[in-house]
Design an enzyme around this catalytic site. Structure first.
Site, short mmCIF file in Angstrom:
data_model
loop_
_atom_site.label_atom_id
_atom_site.label_comp_id
_atom_site.label_asym_id
_atom_site.label_seq_id
_atom_site.Cartn_x
_atom_site.Cartn_y
_atom_site.Cartn_z
N SER A 25 6.44 5.36 -3.54
CA SER A 25 6.36 4.56 -2.33
C SER A 25 4.90 3.52 -2.19
O SER A 25 4.58 3.33 -3.78
CB SER A 25 6.58 5.71 -1.51
OG SER A 25 6.40 4.36 -0.29
N ASN A 26 4.95 2.49 -0.97
CA ASN A 26 3.76 1.92 -1.37
C ASN A 26 3.47 2.20 0.11
O ASN A 26 3.65 3.06 0.99
CB ASN A 26 4.48 0.60 -1.10
CG ASN A 26 5.04 0.13 -0.62
OD1 ASN A 26 5.30 0.27 0.55
ND2 ASN A 26 6.77 -0.39 -0.46
N PRO A 27 1.69 1.45 0.18
CA PRO A 27 1.54 1.66 1.81
C PRO A 27 2.05 1.33 2.78
O PRO A 27 1.06 0.95 3.84
CB PRO A 27 -0.54 1.46 1.08
CG PRO A 27 -0.01 0.79 0.11
CD PRO A 27 1.27 0.46 -0.30
N ALA A 92 8.80 -3.20 3.57
CA ALA A 92 8.45 -2.97 1.93
C ALA A 92 9.72 -2.32 1.19
O ALA A 92 9.14 -0.74 0.66
CB ALA A 92 7.06 -2.60 1.92
#
Ligand code: C5P
Length: 211
Positions: A25-27, A92
């Site tokens: 995933s991403n932040p 995102a």
């Protein structure tokens, strides 16, 4: 009041599962997309928020659809897009996912042998291809270098009406409450919004894309 306007917004990250306990995933916190949803409702729009996994509460009077993976987000966005007047893709989305998802927890020593990535659909580019005249499509570009140049390239590539470009650096973008954005339009307009609270920026973005 912008009563008859249907606004579709995506927010947050996606999760791409390797097995039941591991994902890529991403932040992304989802704050920018949620602020846009709140600002759109405030201005009288009817809002559908397609959200990846985040811990934010659903803004009042917003219809929220929770999704997990990029492919799920793609399905839901494609479903609502034809009836939306204004679509803002601030999620995102993970560009890649593991080639396969194991139904059982992969043994520790096997994990590194098992990660083959395949590309996810580019949701925004897909929407750009089926956009009808009169529909407004807005994307985001988080860039670490040559941000305006890269933003303009994405605006053209994905057939967008506007792109909100922000530079990702410490204290800017992703998890921060504040952001700094340059809006670029397909007609050559460029508007800079200086660093400010995401809700204030959201109101300015909406005023620019749907005056
Ligand atoms: O190409 P890049 O990922 O930088 O583009 C960012 C824009 O494209 C964002 O609006 C994001 O929501 C969207 N996007 C998408 N599907 C992807 C990757 C990005 O819709 N797979």
């Amino acid at each position: 009041m912008k009563k008859a306007v249907k606004c579709l917004i995506s927010a947050g990250p996606t999760r791409e599962w390797l097995d039941p306990v591991r994902f890529i995933s991403n932040p992304s916190s989802g704050k920018m997309g949620y602020a846009l949803a709140k600002a759109a409702v405030e201005s009288g729009m009817e809002v559908i928020l397609v959200s990846g996994p985040v811990s934010l509460p659903c803004p009042e009077n917003v219809e929220r659809k929770m999704v997990n993976t990029a492919r799920e987000m793609n399905e839901v966005m494609k479903n609502y897009f034809p009836s939306a007047n204004l679509t803002i893709m601030s999620a995102a989305v993970c560009d890649h996912r593991p080639a396969s998802t194991d139904h059982h927890k992969v043994k520790k020593l096997e994990v590194s042998k098992n990660i083959t990535l395949v590309p996810n659909p580019d949701i925004l580019e897909g929407l750009g291809k089926i956009k009808r005249p009169g529909q407004i499509l807005v994307g985001f570009a988080a860039e670490t270098e040559r941000h305006l140049e890269n933003g303009k390239k994405k605006l053209r590539q994905k057939n967008l009406d506007w792109i909100a470009v922000n530079e990702v650096a410490e204290g800017k973008g992703f998890e921060s409450d504040k952001n700094e954005i340059t809006m670029i339009s397909s007609t050559g307009q460029s508007i800079f919004f200086e660093r400010g609270e995401k809700l204030l920026l959201a109101r300015k973005i909406l005023d620019a894309v749907w005056p």
